[in-house]
Design a protein around this motif. Structure first.
Motif, short mmCIF file in Angstrom:
data_model
loop_
_atom_site.label_atom_id
_atom_site.label_comp_id
_atom_site.label_asym_id
_atom_site.label_seq_id
_atom_site.Cartn_x
_atom_site.Cartn_y
_atom_site.Cartn_z
N ASP A 86 8.14 2.73 4.69
CA ASP A 86 9.10 3.54 3.97
C ASP A 86 8.47 4.91 3.72
N HIS A 87 9.30 5.95 3.67
CA HIS A 87 8.76 7.27 3.41
C HIS A 87 9.75 8.15 2.68
N TYR A 88 9.23 9.16 2.01
CA TYR A 88 10.06 10.29 1.63
C TYR A 88 9.24 11.56 1.71
N LEU A 89 9.93 12.63 2.08
CA LEU A 89 9.32 13.95 2.23
C LEU A 89 10.05 14.88 1.28
N SER A 90 9.29 15.53 0.41
CA SER A 90 9.88 16.38 -0.63
C SER A 90 9.35 17.80 -0.50
N SER A 96 0.83 -1.20 0.00
CA SER A 96 0.00 0.00 0.00
C SER A 96 0.87 1.26 0.00
N ARG A 97 0.41 2.27 -0.73
CA ARG A 97 1.17 3.51 -0.82
C ARG A 97 0.19 4.69 -0.85
N ARG A 98 0.59 5.80 -0.20
CA ARG A 98 -0.27 6.98 -0.16
C ARG A 98 0.60 8.23 -0.16
N ALA A 99 0.05 9.32 -0.70
CA ALA A 99 0.75 10.60 -0.72
C ALA A 99 -0.16 11.70 -0.17
N TRP A 100 0.46 12.66 0.51
CA TRP A 100 -0.21 13.86 1.00
C TRP A 100 0.55 15.05 0.44
N ILE A 101 -0.14 16.12 0.07
CA ILE A 101 0.51 17.31 -0.48
C ILE A 101 -0.10 18.55 0.16
N GLU A 102 0.78 19.45 0.62
CA GLU A 102 0.36 20.75 1.14
C GLU A 102 1.29 21.83 0.60
N MET A 153 6.00 26.65 -1.43
CA MET A 153 6.27 25.58 -2.40
C MET A 153 5.44 24.34 -2.06
N PRO A 154 5.24 23.45 -3.02
CA PRO A 154 4.53 22.20 -2.72
C PRO A 154 5.41 21.28 -1.88
N VAL A 155 4.84 20.77 -0.81
CA VAL A 155 5.52 19.80 0.05
C VAL A 155 4.71 18.50 -0.01
N SER A 156 5.35 17.42 -0.40
CA SER A 156 4.65 16.14 -0.53
C SER A 156 5.28 15.09 0.37
N LEU A 157 4.44 14.29 0.98
CA LEU A 157 4.86 13.20 1.86
C LEU A 157 4.35 11.91 1.25
N HIS A 158 5.23 10.95 1.07
CA HIS A 158 4.89 9.67 0.45
C HIS A 158 5.20 8.56 1.44
N LEU A 159 4.21 7.70 1.65
CA LEU A 159 4.34 6.62 2.64
C LEU A 159 4.04 5.29 1.96
N ARG A 160 4.85 4.28 2.28
CA ARG A 160 4.72 2.96 1.67
C ARG A 160 4.71 1.91 2.77
N GLY A 161 3.61 1.17 2.91
CA GLY A 161 3.52 0.16 3.95
C GLY A 161 2.08 -0.19 4.26
N PRO A 162 1.85 -1.18 5.13
CA PRO A 162 0.49 -1.72 5.35
C PRO A 162 -0.48 -0.74 6.01
N ARG A 163 0.02 0.29 6.71
CA ARG A 163 -0.87 1.21 7.41
C ARG A 163 -1.00 2.55 6.70
N ALA A 164 -0.62 2.59 5.45
CA ALA A 164 -0.60 3.86 4.72
C ALA A 164 -1.99 4.47 4.57
N HIS A 165 -3.02 3.64 4.55
CA HIS A 165 -4.38 4.12 4.35
C HIS A 165 -5.24 3.88 5.60
N GLY A 166 -5.90 4.94 6.06
CA GLY A 166 -6.96 4.80 7.05
C GLY A 166 -6.53 4.53 8.47
N ASP A 167 -5.28 4.72 8.82
CA ASP A 167 -4.82 4.48 10.19
C ASP A 167 -4.77 5.81 10.94
N PRO A 168 -5.54 5.97 12.03
CA PRO A 168 -5.55 7.25 12.76
C PRO A 168 -4.18 7.65 13.30
N GLY A 169 -3.38 6.67 13.74
CA GLY A 169 -2.05 6.98 14.24
C GLY A 169 -1.15 7.56 13.16
#
Length: 280
Positions: free
Chosen positions: A146-150, A2-8, A13-29
């Motif tokens: 896994d993550h990266y922040l750009s 599973s992979r998800r991205a957030w952008i603000e 400038m655009p700042v994007s956070l990309h997360l890769r792993g089983p809790r990437a979607h729908g986890d409150p923590g």
């Protein structure tokens, strides 16, 4: 996986956070930690922005605050900027001619020959990488991911599983943003680019006070720390023709340099799988 991205939009400038792993979607923590990352970057922007009259940097430059009275983070960054000036033989500086002095305000800074008028403290050339690296450290609390922040293309990355694939970072051609010059695998570390393609001649050689960039179009640096990759990329661009030789001399640092005619050259380990940026 599973992979998800957030952008603000933060720091202009655009700042994007990309997360890769089983809790990437729908986890409150996970959502809470992601919110903390963006909140920290907004806090840093409020402290350091040179476009906000109420930031501590602007209050410092107007003489309304002494450095000793600033937030501890401002004092920390001031110390880091002094270290960066020393590490780069003076090709990076946060001491700039003030805008009202009629001089160019630039990422790399300006030295004693930069022109008349008062000077001010602008650590922008270090703060972005420092802030992104610092905020990304919060993501380590999401175990097994896994993550990266750009931020504006400068990236702090981490791959948690030693057998998981690296993040692949495309390095754009400064003469053609649709063309990729190289693909860089990054496991843990930072990637930063300085140049004139996006913002024009905004970088000054601190030793001469003149705009840099007649020899180079772009410098991309990767290493264990995004903050230092950003500083070294800026300083290398300011150095000009001997940038690649200087970058090759740096420990645990690899780089790609694009010269004024579009030729690109790199340090020996740039892009090699066995030299992937790592904090280990």
């Amino acid at each position: 996986m599973s992979r998800r991205a957030w952008i603000e939009q933060i720091m202009g400038m655009p700042v994007s956070l990309h997360l890769r792993g089983p809790r990437a979607h729908g986890d409150p923590g996970v959502e809470r930690i992601v919110a903390e990352v963006f909140a920290e970057l907004r806090m840093v922007d409020a402290l350091f922005s040179t476009y906000r009259a109420d930031s501590e940097i602007m209050m410092l430059n107007r003489g309304e605050l002494a450095l000793s009275g600033c937030d501890r983070l401002v004092q920390e960054v001031a110390d880091l900027c002094a270290d960066a000036t020393e590490r780069t033989d003076g090709y990076f500086s946060a001491q700039l001619p003030a805008p009202d002095a009629g001089a160019v305000v630039a990422e790399a800074g300006a030295g004693a020959g930069a022109g008349a008028g008062r000077r001010w403290f602008d650590p922008s050339g270090l703060v972005k990488g420092w802030a992104v690296e610092r905020a990304a450290a919060r993501l380590a609390a999401i175990d097994g991911h896994d993550h990266y922040l750009s931020a504006g293309g400068d990236i702090a990355a981490h791959v948690d599983d030693p057998v998981a694939p690296a993040w692949n970072v495309g390095i754009c051609d400064p003469l053609d943003s649709l063309r990729v010059l190289a693909t860089l695998p990054v496991r843990c570390g930072g990637v930063a680019t300085s140049g004139s393609a996006a913002r024009g001649a905004h970088i000054v050689n601190p030793r001469t006070g003149r705009p840099a960039g007649s020899d180079l179009l772009a410098v991309t640096v990767t290493g264990p720390s995004l903050m230092w990759a950003d500083v070294y990329a800026t300083a290398a661009f300011a150095r000009g023709a001997d940038a690649l030789a200087w970058l090759t001399s740096l420990d645990r640092t690899e780089a790609l340099v694009v010269t004024a005619d579009g030729t690109h050259r790199s340090t020996p380990g740039f892009g090699r799988r066995d030299r992937v940026a790592s904090n280990t």
